[in-house]
Design an enzyme around this catalytic site. Structure first.
Site, PDB file in Angstrom:
ATOM      1  N   GLU A 104      13.390  16.196  10.045  1.00  0.00           N
ATOM      2  CA  GLU A 104      13.594  15.370  11.138  1.00  0.00           C
ATOM      3  C   GLU A 104      12.540  14.185  11.013  1.00  0.00           C
ATOM      4  OE1 GLU A 104      15.302  14.853  13.040  1.00  0.00           O
ATOM      5  OE2 GLU A 104      16.355  16.367  14.353  1.00  0.00           O
ATOM      6  N   ASP A 105      13.212  13.038  11.724  1.00  0.00           N
ATOM      7  CA  ASP A 105      12.231  11.813  11.963  1.00  0.00           C
ATOM      8  C   ASP A 105      11.335  12.421  13.094  1.00  0.00           C
ATOM      9  OD1 ASP A 105      14.532  11.922  13.744  1.00  0.00           O
ATOM     10  OD2 ASP A 105      14.560   9.826  13.740  1.00  0.00           O
ATOM     11  N   ASP A 108      11.424  15.559  20.083  1.00  0.00           N
ATOM     12  CA  ASP A 108      11.047  15.096  21.415  1.00  0.00           C
ATOM     13  C   ASP A 108      11.441  16.111  22.497  1.00  0.00           C
ATOM     14  OD1 ASP A 108      11.090  13.602  23.859  1.00  0.00           O
ATOM     15  OD2 ASP A 108      11.554  11.505  22.523  1.00  0.00           O
ATOM     16  N   PHE A 157       8.509   5.252  23.369  1.00  0.00           N
ATOM     17  CA  PHE A 157       9.585   5.143  22.871  1.00  0.00           C
ATOM     18  C   PHE A 157       9.432   4.401  21.575  1.00  0.00           C
ATOM     19  CE2 PHE A 157      13.457   3.997  21.521  1.00  0.00           C
ATOM     20  CZ  PHE A 157      14.719   5.065  21.742  1.00  0.00           C
ATOM     21  N   ARG A 170      16.283   0.669  12.527  1.00  0.00           N
ATOM     22  CA  ARG A 170      15.723   1.750  11.441  1.00  0.00           C
ATOM     23  C   ARG A 170      15.130   1.174  10.108  1.00  0.00           C
ATOM     24  NH1 ARG A 170      18.603   6.323  13.492  1.00  0.00           N
ATOM     25  NH2 ARG A 170      20.737   5.929  14.178  1.00  0.00           N
TER      26      ARG A 170
HETATM   27  C1  PRP Z   1      17.134  11.639  17.424  1.00  0.00           C
HETATM   28  C2  PRP Z   1      16.073  12.219  16.323  1.00  0.00           C
HETATM   29  C3  PRP Z   1      16.145  13.811  16.626  1.00  0.00           C
HETATM   30  C4  PRP Z   1      16.462  13.875  17.894  1.00  0.00           C
HETATM   31  C5  PRP Z   1      14.962  14.408  18.681  1.00  0.00           C
HETATM   32  O1  PRP Z   1      18.356  11.855  17.293  1.00  0.00           O
HETATM   33  O2  PRP Z   1      16.460  11.864  15.138  1.00  0.00           O
HETATM   34  O3  PRP Z   1      17.453  14.091  15.598  1.00  0.00           O
HETATM   35  O4  PRP Z   1      16.811  12.520  18.636  1.00  0.00           O
HETATM   36  O5  PRP Z   1      15.005  14.300  19.974  1.00  0.00           O
HETATM   37  P1  PRP Z   1      15.018  15.813  20.819  1.00  0.00           P
HETATM   38  O6  PRP Z   1      13.963  16.396  20.231  1.00  0.00           O
HETATM   39  O7  PRP Z   1      15.080  15.289  22.188  1.00  0.00           O
HETATM   40  O8  PRP Z   1      16.342  16.350  20.775  1.00  0.00           O
HETATM   41  P2  PRP Z   1      19.704  10.931  17.701  1.00  0.00           P
HETATM   42  O9  PRP Z   1      20.378  12.037  18.455  1.00  0.00           O
HETATM   43  O10 PRP Z   1      19.025   9.652  18.428  1.00  0.00           O
HETATM   44  O11 PRP Z   1      20.505  10.618  16.610  1.00  0.00           O
HETATM   45  P3  PRP Z   1      19.984   9.706  15.329  1.00  0.00           P
HETATM   46  O12 PRP Z   1      19.241  10.505  14.463  1.00  0.00           O
HETATM   47  O13 PRP Z   1      21.326   9.249  14.405  1.00  0.00           O
HETATM   48  O14 PRP Z   1      19.411   8.213  15.735  1.00  0.00           O
END
Ligand code: PRP
Length: 182
Positions: A104-105, A108, A157, A170
């Site tokens: 994961e990136d 949150d 953020f 990105r």
């Molecule tokens: C982002 C990120 C994680 C997630 C984390 O994805 O890449 O997967 O949110 O947030 P959380 O812990 O509050 O669930 P996003 O839904 O924005 O999709 P993306 O990866 O395509 O940008």
């Protein structure tokens, strides 16, 4: 000193983690994962889209035989989590009996990982662990944790190195804090 590629984007308030620090930490994570999974063949499971840059670097830092697969989930609209995680694209391979390492990136609220861990555990992998580049522990809405964490960060953020805001930023080679109002 930052390289030329790290020149600040005008929408960025400050650079939180520069390219060199990212590369050094990803190399460490790759070494740690390679040691921990010695003798096994893990599947690095990239969570689209945010993990792609991190996964690309981490993959090259892992020195054992491994596979790659992807899942696409989404829950964010702009800066806000909708609280509802949606599966957009499932794994191509079966998870049964595999050593799955979710990549994961960012963690949150934890809702995405909670959903993924619940969904994937039900498929009976041999093991299931999480590697996240960034962790915002103060933002958790559900209790989840990762075995491998690149950096713990405050509740700001962040964008860049795969992370977006409305699909922008990105491609920035650093993790930065987005200016308010952007
Ligand atoms: C982002 C990120 C994680 C997630 C984390 O994805 O890449 O997967 O949110 O947030 P959380 O812990 O509050 O669930 P996003 O839904 O924005 O999709 P993306 O990866 O395509 O940008």
């Amino acid at each position: 000193m930052l390289g030329t590629l790290a020149i600040m984007h005008p929408d960025v308030e400050k650079i939180l983690i520069g390219p060199e620090a990212l590369q050094a930490r990803v190399a460490e994570l790759g070494r740690q994962i390679s040691r921990d999974y010695e003798g096994r063949h893990p599947t690095l499971l990239g969570i689209l889209k945010g993990s792609v840059v991190f996964l690309g670097d981490l993959l090259r830092a892992v020195t054992l035989d491994c596979s790659v697969d992807f899942i696409s989930v989404s829950s964010y609209a702009g800066r806000t989590s909708t609280g509802e995680v949606r599966m957009l694209l499932d794994l191509r391979e079966s998870a049964l009996g595999k050593d799955l390492l979710i990549v994961e990136d960012i963690m949150d609220s934890g809702l995405t990982l909670h959903y993924l861990l619940t969904t994937l555990k039900a498929r009976n992998p041999k093991s299931l662990e999480v590697c996240t580049l960034l962790d915002k522990p103060d933002c958790r809405k559900v209790s989840v944790s990762a075995k491998y964490v690149g950096f713990r960060i405050a509740n700001e953020f962040v964008i860049g190195y795969g992370l977006d805001h409305n699909e922008k930023y990105r491609n920035l080679p650093y993790v930065g804090v987005l200016k308010s109002g952007k």
